[in-house]
Design a protein around this motif. Structure first.
Motif, short mmCIF file in Angstrom:
data_model
loop_
_atom_site.label_atom_id
_atom_site.label_comp_id
_atom_site.label_asym_id
_atom_site.label_seq_id
_atom_site.Cartn_x
_atom_site.Cartn_y
_atom_site.Cartn_z
N LEU A 197 7.73 -40.95 2.76
CA LEU A 197 6.42 -40.75 2.13
C LEU A 197 5.64 -39.67 2.86
O LEU A 197 5.83 -39.46 4.06
CB LEU A 197 5.61 -42.05 2.16
N GLU A 226 -4.47 -36.31 -1.26
CA GLU A 226 -4.25 -37.70 -0.86
C GLU A 226 -4.65 -37.90 0.60
O GLU A 226 -4.32 -37.09 1.46
CB GLU A 226 -2.77 -38.09 -1.02
N LEU A 240 1.21 -41.34 -0.33
CA LEU A 240 1.65 -42.00 -1.57
C LEU A 240 2.72 -41.22 -2.32
O LEU A 240 3.23 -41.70 -3.32
CB LEU A 240 0.44 -42.21 -2.50
N THR A 241 3.04 -40.03 -1.85
CA THR A 241 4.02 -39.19 -2.53
C THR A 241 5.40 -39.44 -1.92
O THR A 241 5.56 -39.41 -0.70
CB THR A 241 3.64 -37.71 -2.41
N TRP A 272 7.95 -47.32 -6.67
CA TRP A 272 7.92 -45.95 -7.16
C TRP A 272 7.45 -45.94 -8.61
O TRP A 272 7.73 -46.85 -9.39
CB TRP A 272 9.31 -45.34 -7.14
N GLU A 294 5.78 -36.27 -10.88
CA GLU A 294 6.09 -36.54 -9.49
C GLU A 294 6.36 -38.02 -9.26
O GLU A 294 5.79 -38.88 -9.92
CB GLU A 294 4.91 -36.16 -8.60
N LYS A 345 5.68 -41.07 -7.10
CA LYS A 345 4.65 -41.54 -6.19
C LYS A 345 4.69 -43.06 -6.16
O LYS A 345 5.41 -43.68 -6.94
CB LYS A 345 3.27 -41.06 -6.63
N TYR A 370 -1.89 -44.93 -9.28
CA TYR A 370 -2.46 -43.82 -10.04
C TYR A 370 -2.68 -44.25 -11.50
O TYR A 370 -1.94 -45.06 -12.03
CB TYR A 370 -1.53 -42.61 -10.01
N THR A 419 0.11 -42.67 -14.80
CA THR A 419 1.52 -42.96 -14.61
C THR A 419 2.24 -43.07 -15.95
O THR A 419 1.64 -43.41 -16.96
CB THR A 419 1.74 -44.26 -13.82
N ARG A 426 8.87 -32.72 -2.30
CA ARG A 426 8.45 -33.80 -3.21
C ARG A 426 9.55 -34.14 -4.20
O ARG A 426 10.23 -33.26 -4.72
CB ARG A 426 7.19 -33.39 -3.98
#
Length: 192
Positions: free
Chosen positions: A51, A57, A61-62, A110, A121, A123, A127, A130, A172
């Motif tokens: 991560l 951010e 969280l990515t 995820w 992406e 994450k 969020y 999503t 990423r």
């Protein structure tokens, strides 16, 4: 009710018997709910999946690939919502970070987030933008090497998870059918 349960059991048992199972780096079937490091299939192409905090951010969280080949990344729980012992390829599943940062929502599953530039992406949950759907693990051309895909519930096709470097050097995980991220799964020695 019993006939419905029996029919579902037989369908899943038949599907499991015909499917190839995902195997780890030791050749063992990947356990449903087991913890694994997700590593690149080829040495010299970065480290395991972990991560990072990207963009604006303040919490990591990515989902990213670590740049160092010496890093295993973070253990990730691979699980299907179905009660099966081992994970077949091309079966719906979830990826959950075993030891997420305290600032992340739990469980730290995820998800796919659509960015402002239309990128998709990987994450952790939390969020608003999503996409609904499931992850799957599909075989590559070589047994024991896999690609991860995301299948949105409102689309007919799945997209491969690939790597995209950002301006700060973060690798990423994103949806990228042109360059899928080929991976192997190594059992985590301990689950946190």
């Amino acid at each position: 009710m019993k006939t419905t349960f029996l029919a579902l059991f037989l369908v899943f048992a038949f599907a499991s018997a015909k499917a190839d199972f995902v195997v780890d780096t030791e050749g063992n079937p990947v356990r449903n709910g087991g913890s694994y490091y997700i590593l690149p299939a080829l040495w010299g192409h970065g480290g395991g999946v972990g991560l990072a905090a990207t963009g604006n951010e303040s919490c990591p969280l990515t989902v990213v690939q670590k740049s160092s080949e010496l890093s295993n990344g973070l253990p990730t729980r691979l699980a299907s919502p179905y009660r099966i012992a081992y994970l077949p390829t091309n079966f719906i599943m979830e990826f959950t970070v075993v030891a997420p940062p305290k600032c992340a929502d739990t469980p730290a599953k995820w998800t796919i987030v659509r960015g402002e530039d239309e990128t998709k992406e990987v994450k952790l949950l939390g969020y608003e933008n999503t996409l609904r759907g499931w992850f799957k693990i599909q075989t590559s051309t070589v047994r024991g090497i896999y690609k991860m895909v995301f299948c949105p519930t409102d689309e007919d096709s799945c997209g491969a998870v690939g790597i995209s470097k950002d301006g700060k050097g973060h690798r990423r995980l994103v949806i990228d059918d042109d360059a899928p991220f080929h991976v192997v799964f190594r059992g985590a020695e301990s689950s946190a």
